[in-house]
Design a protein around this motif. Sequence first.
Motif, PDB file in Angstrom:
ATOM      1  N   ASN A 102     -26.442  22.655  99.322  1.00  0.00           N
ATOM      2  CA  ASN A 102     -25.947  23.507  99.848  1.00  0.00           C
ATOM      3  C   ASN A 102     -25.449  23.796 101.324  1.00  0.00           C
ATOM      4  OD1 ASN A 102     -28.715  24.165 100.329  1.00  0.00           O
ATOM      5  ND2 ASN A 102     -27.974  26.784  99.803  1.00  0.00           N
ATOM      6  N   ASN A 129     -22.236  22.792 103.138  1.00  0.00           N
ATOM      7  CA  ASN A 129     -21.662  23.685 103.018  1.00  0.00           C
ATOM      8  C   ASN A 129     -21.173  25.160 102.424  1.00  0.00           C
ATOM      9  OD1 ASN A 129     -20.242  20.574 103.360  1.00  0.00           O
ATOM     10  ND2 ASN A 129     -19.799  20.664 101.921  1.00  0.00           N
ATOM     11  N   ARG A 130     -21.878  25.753 101.044  1.00  0.00           N
ATOM     12  CA  ARG A 130     -21.861  26.745 100.746  1.00  0.00           C
ATOM     13  C   ARG A 130     -22.711  27.553 102.260  1.00  0.00           C
ATOM     14  NH1 ARG A 130     -24.962  28.539  95.887  1.00  0.00           N
ATOM     15  NH2 ARG A 130     -27.130  27.958  97.162  1.00  0.00           N
ATOM     16  N   ARG A 131     -24.378  27.334 102.274  1.00  0.00           N
ATOM     17  CA  ARG A 131     -24.381  27.977 103.909  1.00  0.00           C
ATOM     18  C   ARG A 131     -23.817  28.277 104.975  1.00  0.00           C
ATOM     19  NH1 ARG A 131     -29.978  29.649 103.790  1.00  0.00           N
ATOM     20  NH2 ARG A 131     -30.327  29.304 105.828  1.00  0.00           N
ATOM     21  N   ARG A 177     -20.714  27.986 104.817  1.00  0.00           N
ATOM     22  CA  ARG A 177     -19.709  28.823 104.441  1.00  0.00           C
ATOM     23  C   ARG A 177     -19.730  30.339 104.893  1.00  0.00           C
ATOM     24  NH1 ARG A 177     -18.227  25.029 100.573  1.00  0.00           N
ATOM     25  NH2 ARG A 177     -18.712  27.288  98.949  1.00  0.00           N
ATOM     26  N   LYS A 178     -20.854  30.821 103.996  1.00  0.00           N
ATOM     27  CA  LYS A 178     -21.067  31.887 104.701  1.00  0.00           C
ATOM     28  C   LYS A 178     -21.833  32.655 105.828  1.00  0.00           C
ATOM     29  CE  LYS A 178     -23.091  32.497  99.554  1.00  0.00           C
ATOM     30  NZ  LYS A 178     -23.489  32.542  98.014  1.00  0.00           N
ATOM     31  N   GLY A 179     -21.590  31.557 106.102  1.00  0.00           N
ATOM     32  CA  GLY A 179     -22.238  32.172 108.338  1.00  0.00           C
ATOM     33  C   GLY A 179     -23.836  31.862 108.021  1.00  0.00           C
ATOM     34  N   LYS A 180     -24.460  30.691 107.367  1.00  0.00           N
ATOM     35  CA  LYS A 180     -25.867  30.854 107.566  1.00  0.00           C
ATOM     36  C   LYS A 180     -26.364  29.904 108.147  1.00  0.00           C
ATOM     37  CE  LYS A 180     -26.960  33.668 102.852  1.00  0.00           C
ATOM     38  NZ  LYS A 180     -27.897  33.524 101.505  1.00  0.00           N
TER      39      LYS A 180
END
Length: 186
Positions: A88, A90-92, A94-97
């Motif tokens: 994950n 890319n998802r992290r 995208r969420k700014g993590k």
Amino acid sequence: MYKVVFFLFVVFTANLQAQEPTQIAVEKSVWGVQTGLLGIWAHNESRLTSSVALRSELGFDGGFWGAGDTFDYALLPVLRIEPRWYRNLNRRVRKGKSIAGNSADFLSLKFALLPDLFSISSEDTIDVVSSAGVTFNAGMRRVYGQHFSFELGLGAGVAANLEEPYLSADPYYFLPDIFLRLGYSF
């Protein structure tokens, strides 16, 4: 004069747009030490692809047992090789993590070897049987600050005894893998 300024502006902005965005990927190499309830380990994670890292680990797995007034412990050397797919990233992003230090959730296939080389134990004579195992794991890794890490995971697999007389009987057994580790990355 305006034509020169316009030309420089167009060249400069075209050059800015031509730059590639930062690639989302696991770290090239992460070195660290970790400890958990039952051991201490040194590890390295090396990037194989943008989302896969190969983790190699050398350390001591521990165990304890006892009844009544007695409490015994043992630490045994262990070598592990574990390809990890950080699923994950890319998802992290995208969420700014943060994904620094390979902070992400992962799936892995862990290969472990526990040789009968030596042991550190509260007893003088402890019988250690060399064994090897493989487990499929799901877990998470988070890095806090720049150096402190936390890992949590769960998995299961199969292991086998590698010494006689344990080979003559059924040497295979179920191997659960539950881990909670705190660490420091260099």
